[in-house]
Design an enzyme around this catalytic site. Sequence first.
Site: not given
Length: 242
Positions: A67, A158, A161-162
């Site tokens: 991806v 994390y 990014s989320k």
Amino acid sequence: MIQFGSLKGKTIAITGASRGIGRETADLLGTLGANLILGSRNEIGLAKLATRVEAVGGRALPVYLDVTDEGSVRNFADVAINEFGTVDVLINSAGIGTFASLLDLPTADFDEMISVNLKGTFLACKYFGPQMVQQGHGQILNIVSIAGTVALPGGGGYSASKFGVLGLTRVLQQELRSEGVQVTAVLPGAVNSSFWDGIDPKPDVSSMMPTSTLARHIVYLLSAHDGTFIDEITIMPPLGIL
Ligand SMILES: NC(=O)c1ccc[n+]([C@@H]2O[C@H](COP(=O)([O-])OP(=O)(O)OC[C@H]3O[C@@H](n4cnc5c(N)ncnc54)[C@H](OP(=O)(O)O)[C@@H]3O)[C@@H](O)[C@H]2O)c1
């Protein structure tokens, strides 16, 4: 009333299908007779999954997918569209996490999380979205995380990014709503999957949600598509742990 039978023959593309939530969802959708395009970098794992899906009455097409690579994502979408003609659903489940305080987080780990989680979701939406707009219908489920809404010390990269994925998802909701395309942010708490295998020290996974729970919720979201739009859903383990 949920019409699980309504997923028979639907074309559903899943990123991150080789393990965890993506794989469990694919297994469940296979039993419901869906046409699946399965993407990840692990072609052997995808081939095994495809065999299982076909054995229970679904159709499955395993496709190598990274991806983070725009050409790979474009190819994944092209293969799906060429093979099945339409794509009813895209489930963006590919994702990674590494955990350290922000001051200690290696820059390469930060870059990789942004690349897989945020850019990867963007690219998949970018290449499947136009087909859904052209059809006048479709569903995109972005598997975000509760870490996309709350600050978790030790999970800064994390979370960054989320939070980004949630922002992207909310904008896409607004941009595609009038086109008949439903875009849903799925925000799970902790799920007992291979996601945690490389984390040192590995957290106690015993009170996390099983992947099968997430798969059932995802199938519910797809089955309940009755003209109303579900923008966001938070799914937590009973103890509310992250
Ligand atoms: N587990 C949790 O507690 C939890 C909670 C909330 C949200 N989430 C989110 O849910 C999603 C699924 O997580 P999971 O628990 O199922 O994790 P998992 O068991 O580690 O599976 C991750 C999947 O992502 C794929 N992937 C990773 N990098 C990729 C890349 N560059 N290109 C294509 N595929 C890639 C992996 O496939 P390959 O390695 O074969 O490429 C694998 O299939 C992720 O977005 C995660 O952030 C997880």
